[in-house]
Structures are given as C-alpha cells and as structure tokens.
Motif scaffolding. Sequence first.
Motif, mmCIF file in Angstrom:
data_model
loop_
_atom_site.group_PDB
_atom_site.id
_atom_site.type_symbol
_atom_site.label_atom_id
_atom_site.label_comp_id
_atom_site.label_asym_id
_atom_site.label_seq_id
_atom_site.Cartn_x
_atom_site.Cartn_y
_atom_site.Cartn_z
ATOM 1 N N LYS A 1 5.085 -6.676 -11.198
ATOM 2 C CA LYS A 1 4.243 -5.585 -11.685
ATOM 3 C C LYS A 1 5.043 -4.278 -11.778
ATOM 4 O O LYS A 1 4.860 -3.501 -12.701
ATOM 5 C CB LYS A 1 3.029 -5.394 -10.778
ATOM 6 N N GLN A 2 5.918 -4.069 -10.826
ATOM 7 C CA GLN A 2 6.745 -2.871 -10.822
ATOM 8 C C GLN A 2 7.642 -2.831 -12.066
ATOM 9 O O GLN A 2 7.819 -1.780 -12.669
ATOM 10 C CB GLN A 2 7.590 -2.838 -9.558
ATOM 11 N N GLN A 3 8.166 -3.995 -12.463
ATOM 12 C CA GLN A 3 9.008 -4.071 -13.662
ATOM 13 C C GLN A 3 8.226 -3.615 -14.892
ATOM 14 O O GLN A 3 8.773 -2.964 -15.774
ATOM 15 C CB GLN A 3 9.535 -5.494 -13.875
ATOM 16 N N GLN A 4 6.920 -3.954 -14.954
ATOM 17 C CA GLN A 4 6.086 -3.532 -16.081
ATOM 18 C C GLN A 4 5.941 -2.011 -16.103
ATOM 19 O O GLN A 4 5.941 -1.403 -17.165
ATOM 20 C CB GLN A 4 4.706 -4.196 -16.004
ATOM 21 N N LEU A 5 5.820 -1.400 -14.933
ATOM 22 C CA LEU A 5 5.742 0.060 -14.863
ATOM 23 C C LEU A 5 7.027 0.690 -15.385
ATOM 24 O O LEU A 5 7.000 1.664 -16.126
ATOM 25 C CB LEU A 5 5.489 0.525 -13.424
ATOM 26 N N TYR A 6 8.163 0.113 -14.999
ATOM 27 C CA TYR A 6 9.456 0.635 -15.434
ATOM 28 C C TYR A 6 9.624 0.500 -16.945
ATOM 29 O O TYR A 6 10.213 1.353 -17.586
ATOM 30 C CB TYR A 6 10.607 -0.099 -14.745
ATOM 31 N N LYS A 7 9.094 -0.580 -17.511
ATOM 32 C CA LYS A 7 9.263 -0.859 -18.938
ATOM 33 C C LYS A 7 8.764 0.301 -19.798
ATOM 34 O O LYS A 7 9.377 0.646 -20.811
ATOM 35 C CB LYS A 7 8.530 -2.154 -19.302
ATOM 36 N N GLY A 8 7.677 0.925 -19.385
ATOM 37 C CA GLY A 8 7.110 2.040 -20.125
ATOM 38 C C GLY A 8 8.002 3.269 -20.148
ATOM 39 O O GLY A 8 7.872 4.125 -21.019
ATOM 40 N N SER A 9 8.926 3.356 -19.208
ATOM 41 C CA SER A 9 9.811 4.525 -19.132
ATOM 42 C C SER A 9 11.255 4.179 -19.496
ATOM 43 O O SER A 9 12.151 4.995 -19.327
ATOM 44 C CB SER A 9 9.752 5.135 -17.729
ATOM 45 N N LEU A 10 11.457 2.993 -20.049
ATOM 46 C CA LEU A 10 12.808 2.508 -20.348
ATOM 47 C C LEU A 10 13.596 3.451 -21.265
ATOM 48 O O LEU A 10 14.739 3.783 -20.972
ATOM 49 C CB LEU A 10 12.742 1.105 -20.965
ATOM 50 N N ASN A 11 12.982 3.902 -22.361
ATOM 51 C CA ASN A 11 13.701 4.789 -23.281
ATOM 52 C C ASN A 11 14.115 6.079 -22.587
ATOM 53 O O ASN A 11 15.232 6.549 -22.771
ATOM 54 C CB ASN A 11 12.849 5.106 -24.511
ATOM 55 N N LEU B 1 17.322 -4.228 -22.301
ATOM 56 C CA LEU B 1 18.174 -3.104 -22.676
ATOM 57 C C LEU B 1 18.570 -3.094 -24.149
ATOM 58 O O LEU B 1 18.370 -2.091 -24.842
ATOM 59 C CB LEU B 1 19.446 -3.091 -21.819
ATOM 60 N N TYR B 2 19.135 -4.197 -24.625
ATOM 61 C CA TYR B 2 19.705 -4.177 -25.976
ATOM 62 C C TYR B 2 18.672 -3.972 -27.090
ATOM 63 O O TYR B 2 18.933 -3.196 -28.010
ATOM 64 C CB TYR B 2 20.612 -5.387 -26.213
ATOM 65 N N PRO B 3 17.493 -4.591 -27.012
ATOM 66 C CA PRO B 3 16.484 -4.269 -28.034
ATOM 67 C C PRO B 3 16.104 -2.783 -28.006
ATOM 68 O O PRO B 3 15.920 -2.172 -29.058
ATOM 69 C CB PRO B 3 15.290 -5.150 -27.646
ATOM 70 N N ALA B 4 16.035 -2.197 -26.818
ATOM 71 C CA ALA B 4 15.712 -0.769 -26.699
ATOM 72 C C ALA B 4 16.826 0.078 -27.311
ATOM 73 O O ALA B 4 16.557 1.022 -28.062
ATOM 74 C CB ALA B 4 15.485 -0.389 -25.238
ATOM 75 N N LEU B 5 18.085 -0.268 -27.021
ATOM 76 C CA LEU B 5 19.222 0.469 -27.591
ATOM 77 C C LEU B 5 19.223 0.374 -29.114
ATOM 78 O O LEU B 5 19.416 1.376 -29.804
ATOM 79 C CB LEU B 5 20.549 -0.070 -27.037
ATOM 80 N N HIS B 6 18.993 -0.821 -29.641
ATOM 81 C CA HIS B 6 18.998 -1.012 -31.102
ATOM 82 C C HIS B 6 17.865 -0.233 -31.758
ATOM 83 O O HIS B 6 18.051 0.358 -32.825
ATOM 84 C CB HIS B 6 18.917 -2.497 -31.443
ATOM 85 N N LYS B 7 16.707 -0.206 -31.113
ATOM 86 C CA LYS B 7 15.567 0.541 -31.651
ATOM 87 C C LYS B 7 15.868 2.047 -31.652
ATOM 88 O O LYS B 7 15.616 2.736 -32.638
ATOM 89 C CB LYS B 7 14.302 0.240 -30.835
ATOM 90 N N LEU B 8 16.415 2.548 -30.554
ATOM 91 C CA LEU B 8 16.767 3.966 -30.466
ATOM 92 C C LEU B 8 17.827 4.335 -31.506
ATOM 93 O O LEU B 8 17.777 5.409 -32.101
ATOM 94 C CB LEU B 8 17.265 4.310 -29.054
ATOM 95 N N GLU B 9 18.744 3.411 -31.742
ATOM 96 C CA GLU B 9 19.777 3.642 -32.760
ATOM 97 C C GLU B 9 19.137 3.687 -34.151
ATOM 98 O O GLU B 9 19.420 4.586 -34.948
ATOM 99 C CB GLU B 9 20.830 2.537 -32.697
ATOM 100 N N SER B 10 18.244 2.737 -34.440
ATOM 101 C CA SER B 10 17.610 2.696 -35.767
ATOM 102 C C SER B 10 16.700 3.902 -36.003
ATOM 103 O O SER B 10 16.485 4.305 -37.136
ATOM 104 C CB SER B 10 16.830 1.390 -35.956
#
Length: 111
Positions: free
Chosen positions: A3-13, A50-59
């Motif tokens: 559950k904690q991982q889900q909380l972190y996911k929202g703040s990943l960017n 990580l990598y999908p987030a990085l690619h999205k931020l790049e795009s």
Amino acid sequence: MKKQQQLYKGSLNAVIMRLLEQNGRMYGYEITQKVKELTVGEMNLTEGALYPALHKLESEGFLDVELERVDGRIRKYYKLTESGVKETNHLIEELDNFIKNMQSIVNLKLT
C-alpha cells in the motif's frame, strides 16, 4: 508495504524531478539508488516504474536526454529542461500542500 508503494507512485514525477533539480543530471540506475538511500530503503523504485515515468516526462518536454559512453557502453543521462524546472517547482508545491492537508487530517484531535 504494498500500500505504501501505491502512495509513493502518486509522487513519482515529483521525486524524479526534484532529484534531477538537485543533482543536475542523473542516469536511471543512479536515480533508483538515490531514492533507496534517501528513504533508507523504504521506497524501492523499480525500473518498471522509473523508465516509463522518465520517457513520459521526456515526451512532455520536461527532460532532456544526453547520451554518453561510459566503460564502452552508452549511458542515458536525464536532466531538466527550463519547463521541467518550472514543473518541478509546481509539483513540489502541490505535494507540500497535500502533505500539510494530510497531516491536518491525520493529526485531528477528538474534542
């Protein structure tokens, strides 16, 4: 811990962009290790997240990529663009407000 991982996911960017703001430029594995170090192992940032987030931020134009040869291999470094710096400030402000609001709710005293 799931559950904690889900909380972190929202703040990943915000996490990624703040690290890049602080460090100038970083490569993927370096980001995962820095997150692990800063959270004393509490937040485990996987490559799959990580990598999908990085690619999205790049795009979206928030990150620039620099390729560099290191030990005979090509390494991808990420760094914030000008709009990425502005977006980082915006995300951190939003996250800060969210944390303050959550603390107000969590710390409610029954009267």
